[in-house]
Design a protein around this motif. Structure first.
Motif, PDB file in Angstrom:
ATOM      1  N   ASP A  34       0.829  -1.217   0.000  1.00 19.62           N
ATOM      2  CA  ASP A  34       0.000   0.000   0.000  1.00 19.62           C
ATOM      3  C   ASP A  34       0.857   1.259   0.000  1.00 19.62           C
ATOM      4  OD1 ASP A  34      -2.255  -1.615   0.079  1.00 19.62           O
ATOM      5  OD2 ASP A  34      -2.493  -1.445   2.252  1.00 19.62           O
ATOM      6  N   TRP A  35       1.930   1.252   0.785  1.00 19.99           N
ATOM      7  CA  TRP A  35       2.823   2.403   0.858  1.00 19.99           C
ATOM      8  C   TRP A  35       3.465   2.650  -0.506  1.00 19.99           C
ATOM      9  CZ3 TRP A  35       3.340   6.452   3.720  1.00 19.99           C
ATOM     10  CH2 TRP A  35       4.502   7.227   3.630  1.00 19.99           C
ATOM     11  N   ASN A  36       3.915   1.579  -1.152  1.00 18.10           N
ATOM     12  CA  ASN A  36       4.527   1.717  -2.479  1.00 18.10           C
ATOM     13  C   ASN A  36       3.516   2.203  -3.510  1.00 18.10           C
ATOM     14  OD1 ASN A  36       7.007   0.888  -1.487  1.00 18.10           O
ATOM     15  ND2 ASN A  36       6.684  -1.249  -2.044  1.00 18.10           N
ATOM     16  N   THR A  37       2.282   1.707  -3.423  1.00 16.32           N
ATOM     17  CA  THR A  37       1.232   2.136  -4.358  1.00 16.32           C
ATOM     18  C   THR A  37       0.932   3.619  -4.174  1.00 16.32           C
ATOM     19  OG1 THR A  37       0.259  -0.068  -4.345  1.00 16.32           O
ATOM     20  CG2 THR A  37      -1.146   1.726  -5.112  1.00 16.32           C
ATOM     21  N   PHE A  38       0.820   4.051  -2.927  1.00 17.36           N
ATOM     22  CA  PHE A  38       0.551   5.470  -2.669  1.00 17.36           C
ATOM     23  C   PHE A  38       1.719   6.327  -3.158  1.00 17.36           C
ATOM     24  CE2 PHE A  38       0.550   9.263   0.118  1.00 17.36           C
ATOM     25  CZ  PHE A  38      -0.641   9.806  -0.307  1.00 17.36           C
ATOM     26  N   ASN A  55      -0.625  16.029   1.468  1.00 15.33           N
ATOM     27  CA  ASN A  55      -1.558  16.427   2.524  1.00 15.33           C
ATOM     28  C   ASN A  55      -2.831  15.597   2.396  1.00 15.33           C
ATOM     29  OD1 ASN A  55      -3.264  17.647   0.548  1.00 15.33           O
ATOM     30  ND2 ASN A  55      -2.011  19.502   0.624  1.00 15.33           N
ATOM     31  N   CYS A  56      -3.808  15.903   3.220  1.00 15.49           N
ATOM     32  CA  CYS A  56      -5.028  15.095   3.227  1.00 15.49           C
ATOM     33  C   CYS A  56      -5.776  15.162   1.893  1.00 15.49           C
ATOM     34  CB  CYS A  56      -5.930  15.486   4.387  1.00 15.49           C
ATOM     35  SG  CYS A  56      -6.649  17.124   4.262  1.00 15.49           S
ATOM     36  N   ASN A  57      -5.627  16.242   1.141  1.00  9.26           N
ATOM     37  CA  ASN A  57      -6.285  16.316  -0.169  1.00  9.26           C
ATOM     38  C   ASN A  57      -5.723  15.277  -1.127  1.00  9.26           C
ATOM     39  OD1 ASN A  57      -8.014  18.425   0.548  1.00  9.26           O
ATOM     40  ND2 ASN A  57      -6.443  19.952   0.113  1.00  9.26           N
ATOM     41  N   HIS A  58      -4.417  15.043  -1.063  1.00  5.74           N
ATOM     42  CA  HIS A  58      -3.820  14.003  -1.899  1.00  5.74           C
ATOM     43  C   HIS A  58      -4.351  12.626  -1.496  1.00  5.74           C
ATOM     44  CE1 HIS A  58      -0.697  17.229  -2.209  1.00  5.74           C
ATOM     45  NE2 HIS A  58      -0.883  16.946  -3.482  1.00  5.74           N
ATOM     46  N   VAL A  59      -4.529  12.432  -0.197  1.00  4.46           N
ATOM     47  CA  VAL A  59      -5.044  11.150   0.295  1.00  4.46           C
ATOM     48  C   VAL A  59      -6.485  10.959  -0.175  1.00  4.46           C
ATOM     49  CG1 VAL A  59      -5.564   9.782   2.357  1.00  4.46           C
ATOM     50  CG2 VAL A  59      -3.496  11.184   2.287  1.00  4.46           C
ATOM     51  N   LEU A  60      -7.304  12.004  -0.074  1.00  6.57           N
ATOM     52  CA  LEU A  60      -8.696  11.911  -0.532  1.00  6.57           C
ATOM     53  C   LEU A  60      -8.772  11.605  -2.028  1.00  6.57           C
ATOM     54  CD1 LEU A  60     -10.253  14.892   1.464  1.00  6.57           C
ATOM     55  CD2 LEU A  60     -10.674  12.448   1.828  1.00  6.57           C
ATOM     56  N   GLU A  61      -7.933  12.270  -2.815  1.00  3.43           N
ATOM     57  CA  GLU A  61      -7.902  12.012  -4.257  1.00  3.43           C
ATOM     58  C   GLU A  61      -7.476  10.581  -4.527  1.00  3.43           C
ATOM     59  OE1 GLU A  61      -5.264  15.030  -5.737  1.00  3.43           O
ATOM     60  OE2 GLU A  61      -6.679  16.639  -5.289  1.00  3.43           O
ATOM     61  N   PHE A  62      -6.530  10.057  -3.746  1.00  5.06           N
ATOM     62  CA  PHE A  62      -6.067   8.680  -3.899  1.00  5.06           C
ATOM     63  C   PHE A  62      -7.214   7.702  -3.611  1.00  5.06           C
ATOM     64  CE2 PHE A  62      -3.960   4.947  -1.797  1.00  5.06           C
ATOM     65  CZ  PHE A  62      -3.374   4.413  -2.938  1.00  5.06           C
ATOM     66  N   LEU A  63      -7.966   7.952  -2.546  1.00  8.53           N
ATOM     67  CA  LEU A  63      -9.085   7.066  -2.217  1.00  8.53           C
ATOM     68  C   LEU A  63     -10.134   7.072  -3.328  1.00  8.53           C
ATOM     69  CD1 LEU A  63      -9.545   7.875   1.585  1.00  8.53           C
ATOM     70  CD2 LEU A  63      -8.435   5.878   0.559  1.00  8.53           C
ATOM     71  N   GLN A  64     -10.397   8.245  -3.891  1.00  6.84           N
ATOM     72  CA  GLN A  64     -11.367   8.326  -4.991  1.00  6.84           C
ATOM     73  C   GLN A  64     -10.828   7.653  -6.251  1.00  6.84           C
ATOM     74  OE1 GLN A  64     -11.967  12.553  -4.930  1.00  6.84           O
ATOM     75  NE2 GLN A  64     -13.332  12.456  -3.174  1.00  6.84           N
ATOM     76  N   TYR A  65      -9.532   7.774  -6.489  1.00 10.36           N
ATOM     77  CA  TYR A  65      -8.883   7.110  -7.615  1.00 10.36           C
ATOM     78  C   TYR A  65      -9.037   5.589  -7.498  1.00 10.36           C
ATOM     79  CZ  TYR A  65      -4.774   4.897  -9.802  1.00 10.36           C
ATOM     80  OH  TYR A  65      -3.944   4.050 -10.481  1.00 10.36           O
TER      81      TYR A  65
END
Length: 178
Positions: A34-38, A55-65
Motif C-alpha cells: 500500500d505504501w509503495n502504491t501510494f 496532505n489530506c487532499n492528496h489522500v482523498l484524491e487517492f481514495l477516490q482514484y
C-alpha cells in the motif's frame, strides 16, 4: 563443492552475510504494498508530489482514484435497487471500494507513514477530513444496500461503591480480604 567455495570466500574476506530476514506477515506485506502504491500515485501526479509534501487532499484524491478498481456494487439513489440488500437483477450502478477496505487501507498507510519518519501531528492519513470521508462512504454504502447505519452508543459502566470494593477484594477498612 560450490558451498565450500562460497563459505571459503566468505571466511577469506572476513565478511559474513546477515541471516535472511524472516518472511513478512500478511499485514506487513499489505502495508508495504500500500505504501509503495501510494508513493507511485504521488509520483504520477503532475507535477509529482513527494511524501513530505502530501496532505489530506492528496489522500482523498487517492481514495477516490481507487474506486475504479473496486468490487462493491453501490447503487445510486435513482436506481430501482437502491436500498435493497439483495437485488434480483444486475444494474449499471458503479463498482466502488468497500468502506471496510478503505478503512483498513488508511490504517496501514497511517502506520507506514509513522514508520517512514513522519510525525504523528503531520500524518495526512490521520486528518479529520479523512475520517469524515470514510464516515460518509460508510453511511452511503449502508443506505445503498438498505442497511440502516446507526452509530453505536458507548455503554457506560456503572459500578456501585460496595461492588467496587468487592471486585478489588478490599473491605471497608482498606484491609485485604482473607
Amino acid at each position: 563443492m560450490s558451498n565450500d567455495v562460497a563459505e571459503g570466500s566468505i571466511r577469506s574476506t572476513g565478511e559474513q552475510q546477515p541471516p535472511p530476514a524472516p518472511p513478512l506477515s500478511r499485514y506487513e506485506s499489505q502495508k508495504r504494498r500500500d505504501w509503495n502504491t501510494f508513493g507511485q500515485y504521488l509520483k504520477n501526479q503532475r507535477p509529482p508530489v513527494s511524501v513530505s509534501q502530501c496532505n489530506c487532499n492528496h489522500v482523498l484524491e487517492f481514495l477516490q482514484y481507487l474506486d475504479q478498481f473496486g468490487k462493491t456494487k453501490v447503487h445510486l439513489q435513482g436506481c430501482v435497487f437502491f436500498g435493497q440488500p439483495d437485488p434480483p437483477a444486475p444494474c449499471t450502478c458503479p463498482l466502488k471500494q468497500a468502506w471496510g477496505s478503505l478503512d483498513a487501507l488508511i490504517g496501514r498507510l497511517r502506520a507506514a507513514y509513522d514508520e517512514h519518519g513522519g510525525s504523528p501531528e503531520s500524518n495526512p492519513f490521520g486528518n479529520g477530513a479523512i475520517r469524515m470521508y470514510l464516515r460518509k462512504v460508510k453511511e452511503c454504502q449502508a443506505k445503498a444496500r438498505g442497511i440502516p447505519y446507526k452509530k453505536k452508543k458507548k455503554k457506560k459502566k456503572i459500578i456501585h461503591p460496595n461492588k467496587a470494593q468487592e471486585e478489588l477484594n478490599i473491605n471497608p477498612t482498606n484491609h485485604p480480604v482473607s
